[in-house]
Design a protein around this motif. Structure first.
Motif, PDB file in Angstrom:
ATOM      1  N   LEU A   1      35.016  45.596  50.730  1.00 47.05           N
ATOM      2  CA  LEU A   1      36.229  45.321  49.947  1.00 47.05           C
ATOM      3  C   LEU A   1      37.133  46.547  49.868  1.00 47.05           C
ATOM      4  CD1 LEU A   1      35.012  43.091  46.978  1.00 47.05           C
ATOM      5  CD2 LEU A   1      36.556  42.471  48.833  1.00 47.05           C
TER       6      LEU A   1
ATOM      7  N   LYS B   1      33.059  34.309  42.651  1.00 45.27           N
ATOM      8  CA  LYS B   1      34.337  34.915  42.287  1.00 45.27           C
ATOM      9  C   LYS B   1      35.403  34.490  43.293  1.00 45.27           C
ATOM     10  CE  LYS B   1      32.390  39.154  40.243  1.00 45.27           C
ATOM     11  NZ  LYS B   1      32.427  40.645  40.293  1.00 45.27           N
TER      12      LYS B   1
ATOM     13  N   SER C   1      30.577  37.008  47.260  1.00 44.94           N
ATOM     14  CA  SER C   1      29.992  36.594  45.981  1.00 44.94           C
ATOM     15  C   SER C   1      29.393  35.195  46.046  1.00 44.94           C
ATOM     16  CB  SER C   1      31.063  36.640  44.876  1.00 44.94           C
ATOM     17  OG  SER C   1      32.043  35.629  45.074  1.00 44.94           O
TER      18      SER C   1
ATOM     19  N   TRP D   1      35.766  45.945  41.984  1.00 46.46           N
ATOM     20  CA  TRP D   1      34.666  45.887  42.958  1.00 46.46           C
ATOM     21  C   TRP D   1      34.972  46.822  44.124  1.00 46.46           C
ATOM     22  CZ3 TRP D   1      32.513  40.573  45.133  1.00 46.46           C
ATOM     23  CH2 TRP D   1      31.253  40.796  45.709  1.00 46.46           C
TER      24      TRP D   1
ATOM     25  N   ASN E   1      46.299  44.614  40.942  1.00 40.11           N
ATOM     26  CA  ASN E   1      45.127  45.256  41.531  1.00 40.11           C
ATOM     27  C   ASN E   1      45.307  46.772  41.401  1.00 40.11           C
ATOM     28  OD1 ASN E   1      43.269  46.457  43.403  1.00 40.11           O
ATOM     29  ND2 ASN E   1      43.110  44.493  44.483  1.00 40.11           N
TER      30      ASN E   1
ATOM     31  N   VAL F   1      36.075  38.255  48.861  1.00 44.41           N
ATOM     32  CA  VAL F   1      35.402  38.167  47.555  1.00 44.41           C
ATOM     33  C   VAL F   1      34.642  36.854  47.444  1.00 44.41           C
ATOM     34  CG1 VAL F   1      35.823  37.873  45.080  1.00 44.41           C
ATOM     35  CG2 VAL F   1      36.928  39.743  46.315  1.00 44.41           C
TER      36      VAL F   1
ATOM     37  N   TYR G   1      38.584  36.348  43.231  1.00 50.45           N
ATOM     38  CA  TYR G   1      39.395  37.530  43.489  1.00 50.45           C
ATOM     39  C   TYR G   1      38.741  38.740  42.846  1.00 50.45           C
ATOM     40  CZ  TYR G   1      41.184  37.385  38.667  1.00 50.45           C
ATOM     41  OH  TYR G   1      41.294  37.400  37.301  1.00 50.45           O
ATOM     42  N   ASP G   2      39.176  39.914  43.241  1.00 50.47           N
ATOM     43  CA  ASP G   2      38.630  41.179  42.738  1.00 50.47           C
ATOM     44  C   ASP G   2      39.489  41.648  41.569  1.00 50.47           C
ATOM     45  OD1 ASP G   2      37.332  43.571  42.392  1.00 50.47           O
ATOM     46  OD2 ASP G   2      38.083  44.508  44.237  1.00 50.47           O
TER      47      ASP G   2
END
Length: 411
Positions: A309, A245, A241, A253, A344, A237, A247-248
């Protein structure tokens, strides 16, 4: 049962840990009742305190293999201890003071048993020590694990007795020094009729299989590091990015992409996933270099960032499911997630799909806070050390026997 001679029950203990994601310090203030089978905890307060940005960058660089002088390493060690001490002081505000602190510290290097290079002296009786008196062996009989944030300084700064350096004693007798939480999981999360997998998803994933609490159930517990948790996802990530960013969030994402299953199968052929437990790993394997190779592999499939991802998320989910199917004699009846990765949602959905009818929940659903479970565990381990109760589980770490974990630093 060990006689409690040193502390009144309940005992207020602070657990502190920063995991392989280096997100910040998880602090848990708990009241502990009982000792082993009668163990109960009450979470009084839980909070995550981020590292100062400059310190976090230095820690991540150190984990990635950056060279530092011994003087700089000492400064980083003390800076981490100071930040941990601040977390311990902050979590106690508006509450009665703790009797004890258990600090895991910050892991910056972990080498499992049987890896690395050591030097053995030849059977020369020369009074002088020269290069030719040594030979190189490629397998060390003991593992190595380094956690910074020395407990002596935390005790000095807080005025509270502190237990730290939990992994050393298990490693000293031939264990991996990881995972150390399964014994705590066994007493807090076992069920009389239900086999459970307690799956922590931090930077690295680790599982503890807890059989039904019947007969000689403790000897049947199995635990090991399953592989990458959030480590590769967070690094990806940040890379994809351009640093915007870290983290997702909720896996949104990744959820917008499509996993590349041939790549997942290729990555799962990596030796670690097929090594039988007990086993442990860290950023030394599933870190920047590993991600760089993964990103190179994606080029052949022309994957966009969301697809990359999604594929890395699938690797985490698939490595967990693969571990269960490969190394457990029977599948669990329930999976309980904890750690940052439990938030997540996309990862959780993928794991649920791979495990079919086995419910995938979080430890919150059975009364143990999923965000602070690891910090709670090190509070318990410190409590056990103070009472003289062993904290490791040989079936989890590979150690030949139970041992007291941690060094006690009086304030």
């Amino acid at each position: 049962m060990h006689e409690n001679k040193k502390a009144a029950i309940p005992t207020r203990v602070i657990g502190l840990i920063s995991g392989t994601s280096v997100d910040g310090i998880d602090a848990a203030l708990v009241e502990i009742y009982g000792q082993e089978l009668d163990l109960k905890i009450e979470l009084v307060a839980g909070e995550t305190y981020p590292y100062p940005a400059e310190l976090r960058e230095k820690i991540l660089a150190l984990c990635a293999g950056a060279s530092v002088s011994m003087a700089e390493l000492a400064l980083i060690d003390d800076a981490i201890a100071f930040t941990f001490a601040q977390a311990a002081q902050n979590i106690q505000q508006s509450h009665q003071p703790a009797h004890l602190i258990g600090s895991h510290g910050q892991t910056v290097y972990h080498r499992p048993v049987g890896e690395g290079i050591i030097y053995k002296k030849n059977t020369s009786h020369s009074p002088l020590c020269t290069d030719k008196d040594y030979r190189v062996s490629t397998h060390s009989p003991l593992g190595y694990s380094l956690q910074l944030g020395r407990g002596a300084l935390i005790a000095h700064l807080t005025g509270t007795t502190t237990v730290s350096n939990f992994r050393a004693a298990d490693i000293a007798i031939g264990g991996h020094g990881a995972p150390l939480v399964p014994r705590v999981d066994a007493y807090l999360l076992s069920h009389p009729h239900q086999g459970r997998c307690i799956q922590n998803i931090g930077g690295i994933g680790n599982v503890a299989y807890i059989p039904p609490r019947q007969g000689d159930w403790l000897s049947k517990i199995r635990a090991w590091d399953t592989g990458p948790g959030n480590s590769l996802l967070d690094l990806a990530v940040q890379h994809l990015s351009d640093g915007a960013k870290t983290y997702d969030e909720d896996g949104n994402w990744a959820a917008s992409g499509t996993p590349c299953y041939p790549l997942v199968d290729q990555w799962l052929s990596q030796d670690y996933f097929h090594l039988p437990p007990p086993k442990s790993t860290g950023r030394e394997l599933f870190g920047v270099t590993y991600l760089e190779q993964c990103l190179k592999d994606t080029q052949a499939y022309q994957l966009n960032p969301a697809d990359i991802l999604a594929t890395l998320t699938e690797l985490t989910a698939a490595s967990i499911a693969h571990s269960y199917h490969t190394f457990l004699s029977e599948m669990p009846q329930k999976v309980l997630l904890c750690g940052g990765g439990s938030h997540n949602l996309y990862l959780k959905q993928r794991l649920q799909l791979l495990l079919a009818s086995i419910p995938v929940l979080t430890t919150d659903k059975v009364g143990l806070n999923a965000d602070f479970k690891e910090a709670i565990a090190f509070a318990v381990l410190a409590y056990w050390r103070y009472l003289g109760i062993p904290g490791n589980l040989p079936t989890a770490t590979g150690a030949p026997t139970e041992v007291l974990l941690g060094e006690i630093h009086q304030c």
